[in-house]
Structures are given as C-alpha cells and as structure tokens.
Write a protein that holds these residues in place. Sequence first.
Motif, short mmCIF file in Angstrom:
data_model
loop_
_atom_site.label_atom_id
_atom_site.label_comp_id
_atom_site.label_asym_id
_atom_site.label_seq_id
_atom_site.Cartn_x
_atom_site.Cartn_y
_atom_site.Cartn_z
N ARG A 93 -41.08 -10.25 -34.39
CA ARG A 93 -41.22 -10.42 -33.26
C ARG A 93 -40.08 -11.94 -33.36
O ARG A 93 -39.62 -12.96 -33.46
CB ARG A 93 -42.11 -11.02 -32.61
N HIS A 94 -38.71 -11.53 -32.57
CA HIS A 94 -38.47 -12.41 -31.99
C HIS A 94 -37.54 -12.85 -30.64
O HIS A 94 -36.63 -11.79 -29.77
CB HIS A 94 -36.46 -12.14 -32.86
N ASN A 95 -37.68 -13.78 -29.67
CA ASN A 95 -37.43 -13.86 -28.49
C ASN A 95 -35.66 -14.07 -28.31
O ASN A 95 -35.16 -15.10 -29.02
CB ASN A 95 -37.80 -15.33 -28.10
N ILE A 96 -35.16 -13.75 -27.26
CA ILE A 96 -33.74 -14.08 -27.40
C ILE A 96 -33.24 -15.00 -25.60
O ILE A 96 -33.81 -14.65 -24.86
CB ILE A 96 -33.25 -12.44 -27.52
N PRO A 97 -33.14 -16.12 -26.93
CA PRO A 97 -32.71 -17.02 -25.78
C PRO A 97 -31.57 -16.78 -24.72
O PRO A 97 -30.44 -16.16 -24.76
CB PRO A 97 -33.07 -18.27 -26.72
#
Length: 148
Positions: free
Chosen positions: A65-69
Amino acid sequence: MRTTTRSAVLFLAAAGTATTLALSSAAGASAANQALMVNGVAGGTALPDLVMANVLGGMFGSYQRHNIPWPEQVRPITGLSSLTLGQSIDQGLTNLDAAIGSSLLQLGAGEHVTVVGLSAGALVVDEELRRLAVDPNAPDKSLLTFVV
C-alpha cells in the motif's frame, strides 16, 4: 489461580500465533499487488498504513500500500492562502501518474495496481482516468483497477 494461569497461557499462545502470521505475511510482500490510495481533504495528512489496510473491509490488507500525497487544499475552506481545488488536483494528478508508472514496473506475473480515491481524493483519480482514456501510450487496462 488455575483460571488465571490458563488465561495467561491462552493469551501467550494467541500472541505467538498472531506474531507468526504477521511475520509470514510480511515475508511474502516483496512482489505483490499494489494499492495506491489518495486521501480526501484532511489537511495534508498521509493515510496511515493501518487505515489503508482496512479500507473496504480489509480488501487491500495483502497488497503493498502507498499513500499518494497531494496538497488536499480547497481555498477558501482550507485557508485564504491555500491552493484552489483545481490546483490541488493538478498536483495530485502528477503524483498519482508517477506512482502508477513506478508501481507498474514492480509488478510480477498476474499482479496489478489498484488506485483508490477516498472522498475528495476521488477527484484526483477521476482526472487520472480521463487522462488515461485519451493517452495512446496508456498502460494495459488489465494491469489497473480503479475504486472511487
């Protein structure tokens, strides 16, 4: 006394099982499906991994999982010196597009990238869908899934 001892043993056994499951799940995470998540207007805070893992009832628990800023700003709601919603979305689109490209390079056979837009983050994802629809060099559709 006997009940207390039994409870302690059961607690330790459960804790050991949970630790073993956590370690075995983490070990297989080198190549996995990717989930890219775009948060709503939350004051520029990144989505914690625990939250991302539980989105849609834990659907992405086994994914990388990756948070996209993105700026997550909506002038004047987030302040008079904030970016407009359109400006924020433009920056988010740039970040999301780069993250999709990077994630696609990390996929193994049979894996895919899922892009999730939460609340106002769905506006960023909508723009990415529009961009990909007219891009002759867009990635193969079978590699991408979108959830808004």
